[in-house]
Design a protein around this motif. Structure first.
Motif, short mmCIF file in Angstrom:
data_model
loop_
_atom_site.label_atom_id
_atom_site.label_comp_id
_atom_site.label_asym_id
_atom_site.label_seq_id
_atom_site.Cartn_x
_atom_site.Cartn_y
_atom_site.Cartn_z
N UNK A 148 -4.62 0.02 4.95
CA UNK A 148 -4.63 -1.68 5.07
C UNK A 148 -3.15 -2.15 5.28
N UNK A 149 -2.98 -2.39 6.54
CA UNK A 149 -1.39 -2.35 7.47
C UNK A 149 -0.62 -3.23 6.05
N UNK A 150 -1.17 -4.38 5.33
CA UNK A 150 -0.45 -5.16 3.75
C UNK A 150 0.23 -3.94 3.41
N UNK A 151 -0.21 -3.02 3.18
CA UNK A 151 0.12 -2.15 2.36
C UNK A 151 0.94 -0.58 2.53
N UNK A 152 1.66 -0.50 4.50
CA UNK A 152 2.65 0.16 5.56
C UNK A 152 4.17 -0.35 5.42
N UNK A 229 5.82 7.43 2.65
CA UNK A 229 6.74 7.31 0.91
C UNK A 229 5.84 6.21 0.24
N UNK A 230 5.00 5.83 -0.35
CA UNK A 230 5.05 4.41 -1.04
C UNK A 230 3.71 3.55 -0.42
N UNK A 231 3.13 3.91 0.43
CA UNK A 231 2.43 3.65 0.92
C UNK A 231 0.33 3.28 0.11
N UNK A 232 0.11 3.21 -0.17
CA UNK A 232 -1.59 3.45 -1.01
C UNK A 232 -2.23 3.52 0.24
N UNK A 233 -3.14 5.17 -0.46
CA UNK A 233 -4.00 5.19 0.45
C UNK A 233 -4.82 5.41 -0.44
N UNK A 234 -5.07 3.27 0.28
CA UNK A 234 -6.36 2.78 0.06
C UNK A 234 -8.47 3.24 0.67
N UNK A 235 -7.90 3.82 1.44
CA UNK A 235 -9.32 4.33 1.64
C UNK A 235 -9.99 5.39 1.95
#
Length: 241
Positions: A148-152, A229-235
């Motif tokens: 999700x873009x908000x977490x990049x 680093x720091x991004x959430x692997x939401x998918x």
């Protein structure tokens, strides 16, 4: 012989599935009521019926989760809905912000044979006009690796691979801004003091910077082979279907 499920049951299992498809929080009865536009008491009665039919697991005040049988029915309905949306856009000239409600009306009336032939006619597409994956006839579904873009983080580059279809007005805005499926996207920065996210849209020669509000950033999903680093692997979260 077991009777065919009602359209209400089909709607319920589909909503339960799609709520958890791209994130790992299970749906609650109150969220079901909000999504379906019905009273909490109506949801309670229907969830009881779903549990009796072996389609959901639910305990009082707890989340609602699909059983294997419920998930199979949900995927059947998701397949119908997304193939119909694809047909409406490709063959009948509907815009991507017009197809959701139309497909909702049609999906309960078509047969499995019709759906299979529709898939063949369309060349067995693997995603709908909003980037959501289309299940196969035997219930297999593959979601793209997307975030999700908000977490990049700033500097992340990728391709728009999915856009939530919850809000038709948002879809119309994104189309006008050319933030569409497969568009190249780079996260530039976050403006200070709670300001919008700044992204660069387009490839070499036609790139432009766009301010993206939080509601949009929560609706747009980006694919890439690497994640900062720091991004959430939401998918990668387990979906509650």
């Amino acid at each position: 012989m077991k009777s065919a499920p009602s359209s209400s049951i089909e709607d319920y299992v589909k909503v339960i599935y799609t709520f958890t498809e791209w994130q790992d929080r299970p749906i609650t009865s109150s969220q079901l009521a909000a999504r379906l536009g019905v009273a909490n008491s109506s949801v309670s009665e229907m969830v009881r019926k779903l549990r009796e039919q072996g389609l959901v697991d639910h305990r009082p005040y707890g989340a609602v989760r699909l059983t294997e049988e419920g998930r199979a029915l949900a995927l059947t309905m998701v397949r119908r809905h997304r193939l119909l949306e694809t047909f409406l856009v490709r063959e009948l000239g509907y815009r991507w912000d017009e197809v959701h409600d139309e497909a909702e009306q049609i999906e309960h009336a078509v047969s499995d044979l019709f759906v299979d032939r529709l898939s063949a006619k369309l060349g067995h597409p693997v995603r709908d006009p909003h980037g959501d994956p289309i299940p196969t006839a035997d219930g297999r579904i593959e979601r793209p690796s997307a975030h999700v873009l908000s977490e990049l983080d700033a500097g992340h580059r990728g391709r728009v691979t999915r856009i939530s279809d919850d809000n038709p007005e948002l879809l119309r805005y994104l189309a006008a801004e050319r933030i569409v499926l497969d568009a190249d996207l780079e996260v530039v920065r976050r403006k200070p003091f709670g300001g919008p996210l700044v992204v660069r849209i387009g490839g070499t020669g036609d790139a432009r910077e766009v301010d993206v509000a939080d509601e949009i950033a929560e609706a747009v999903w980006v694919h890439s082979d690497t994640v900062h680093a720091g991004c959430t692997l939401a998918a990668s979260a387990h979906h509650g279907g």
